[in-house]
Enzyme design. Structure first.
Site, PDB file in Angstrom:
ATOM      1  N   TYR A 124     -20.514 -36.370   7.805  1.00 19.57           N
ATOM      2  CA  TYR A 124     -20.217 -35.106   8.480  1.00 19.57           C
ATOM      3  C   TYR A 124     -19.067 -34.384   7.789  1.00 19.57           C
ATOM      4  O   TYR A 124     -19.170 -33.188   7.472  1.00 19.57           O
ATOM      5  CB  TYR A 124     -19.864 -35.369   9.942  1.00 19.57           C
ATOM      6  CG  TYR A 124     -19.221 -34.197  10.643  1.00 19.57           C
ATOM      7  CD1 TYR A 124     -19.962 -33.074  10.982  1.00 19.57           C
ATOM      8  CD2 TYR A 124     -17.865 -34.210  10.980  1.00 19.57           C
ATOM      9  CE1 TYR A 124     -19.380 -31.985  11.623  1.00 19.57           C
ATOM     10  CE2 TYR A 124     -17.274 -33.134  11.617  1.00 19.57           C
ATOM     11  CZ  TYR A 124     -18.031 -32.018  11.936  1.00 19.57           C
ATOM     12  OH  TYR A 124     -17.436 -30.957  12.564  1.00 19.57           O
ATOM     13  N   LYS A 145     -19.124 -30.839   5.705  1.00 17.80           N
ATOM     14  CA  LYS A 145     -18.246 -29.738   6.116  1.00 17.80           C
ATOM     15  C   LYS A 145     -17.295 -29.329   4.984  1.00 17.80           C
ATOM     16  O   LYS A 145     -16.877 -28.162   4.901  1.00 17.80           O
ATOM     17  CB  LYS A 145     -17.458 -30.147   7.356  1.00 17.80           C
ATOM     18  CG  LYS A 145     -18.239 -30.030   8.654  1.00 17.80           C
ATOM     19  CD  LYS A 145     -18.472 -28.569   9.031  1.00 17.80           C
ATOM     20  CE  LYS A 145     -18.965 -28.393  10.444  1.00 17.80           C
ATOM     21  NZ  LYS A 145     -19.068 -26.972  10.819  1.00 17.80           N
ATOM     22  N   GLU A 159     -11.701 -33.110  10.423  1.00 20.04           N
ATOM     23  CA  GLU A 159     -12.261 -34.291   9.763  1.00 20.04           C
ATOM     24  C   GLU A 159     -12.223 -34.166   8.240  1.00 20.04           C
ATOM     25  O   GLU A 159     -12.355 -35.168   7.532  1.00 20.04           O
ATOM     26  CB  GLU A 159     -13.694 -34.530  10.236  1.00 20.04           C
ATOM     27  CG  GLU A 159     -13.811 -35.007  11.672  1.00 20.04           C
ATOM     28  CD  GLU A 159     -13.403 -36.463  11.865  1.00 20.04           C
ATOM     29  OE1 GLU A 159     -13.474 -37.243  10.890  1.00 20.04           O
ATOM     30  OE2 GLU A 159     -13.014 -36.819  12.990  1.00 20.04           O
TER      31      GLU A 159
END
Length: 325
Positions: free
Chosen positions: A152, A156, A131
């Protein structure tokens, strides 16, 4: 004996990694969050006498508790730390962005600081994600630019860079595994692949009539989780720390996965699958397909199971009732 600490041990990857390390003769320690209900279903089958050598030891803790992490690391003195704990659901990160950042971004720096504070000579694995690439066109490799499209992914990305920073700034053996989607019968029920295969089993058994999904045209690179945790282990066995993409190199749409899953029970997915706008992300990631040539060349890891076979494995498990809840 080599000692390993796994955060997120009760998740899909943590449970498979614990099995792998125990089979290799490791003494495995895992951090679990305190809960009023048991959440260890994925690892109950490997939890034996905690006082035996080469066994599994569980400790209550949380990556939001920096002092607790320092104390635990000083007690265990692990040779390897696998940091898998995260709020890992992309859609949920839009609903809980602050919590996602606290766990996924700051949780990583707390763990790295705990390693420094405990003055440990240990190897650190950070669970990064495809992602990170977001809107960057495939194929995506270690050299591709990052363009995160969710809270998210942004959290990350912080964790990815701080892992590199502690490697370069403090000499910690800290590596990122940039894993593309990897699934199994232990995948959480709210993730799209497992949502599909659970629905296929329920529809085939007459327990469900329809399945509602979001973007059917999203392309993902789906591999088999047990193979990917072996890649994590190989990353920490390398002579030098580094960053590695783990992927199959083969993409398929959510629609393709649906078709394969329903075909396993001789059903036409088009008769059962509906789209629901609630499952579309505010910012979509259209295509993620990884280039894992670096890890194959340097560490000898290569994915063996691709998306169609994976769909069949997961459907069979859900039909048999052996998938996780």
């Amino acid at each position: 004996m080599t000692t390993a600490l796994i955060t997120g041990i009760t998740g899909q990857d943590g449970s498979y990694l614990a099995e792998l390390l125990l089979a290799k003769g490791y003494d495995v320690h895992g951090i679990i969050r305190r809960s009023s209900s048991f959440n260890t279903g994925r690892i109950d089958h490997i939890y034996v006498d905690p006082h035996a050598k080469g066994s599994l030891h569980l400790h209550f803790g949380d990556v939001v508790d920096g002092v607790g992490l320092v104390n635990l690391l000083r007690e265990i003195k692990p040779n390897e730390v696998y940091h898998l704990a995260a709020q890992s659901h992309v859609q949920v990160s839009f609903q809980m962005p602050e919590y996602t950042a606290d766990v996924d971004a700051l949780g990583t720096i707390r763990l790295l600081e705990a390693i420094r504070a405990a003055n440990l000579d240990t190897k650190f694995y950070q669970a990064s994600t495809s992602e990170l690439y977001g809107s960057t066109p495939p194929p995506q490799s270690e050299l591709s630019p990052f363009a995160p499209q969710s809270p998210y992914a942004a959290a990350k990305l912080y964790a990815y860079w701080v892992t590199r920073n502690y490697r370069e700034g403090y000499g910690i053996f800290a590596s990122n595994g940039i894993l593309f989607n990897h699934e199994s019968p232990r995948r959480g029920a709210t993730f799209v692949t497992r949502k599909i295969t659970r629905a296929v089993a329920a529809i085939a058994q007459g327990k469900q009539q329809e399945l509602y999904l979001g973007n059917l045209e999203a392309v993902r690179d789906w591999g088999y989780a047990p193979e990917y945790v072996e890649g994590m282990w190989r990353i920490l066995q390398a002579k030098e720390p580094g960053d590695y993409v783990l992927a199959t190199g083969v993409g398929a749409t959510v629609r393709d996965f649906c078709e394969a899953a329903f075909s396993r029970v001789n059903l036409d997915y088009q008769k059962f699958v509906k789209t629901d706008p609630r499952y579309f992300r505010p910012t979509e990631v259209n295509a993620l397909i990884g280039d894992a040539s670096k890890v194959e060349k340097e560490l000898g890891w290569k994915a063996k199971t691709h998306w169609k076979e994976l769909a069949e494995i997961m459907v069979d498990a859900d039909l048999a009732g052996t998938g996780s809840n």
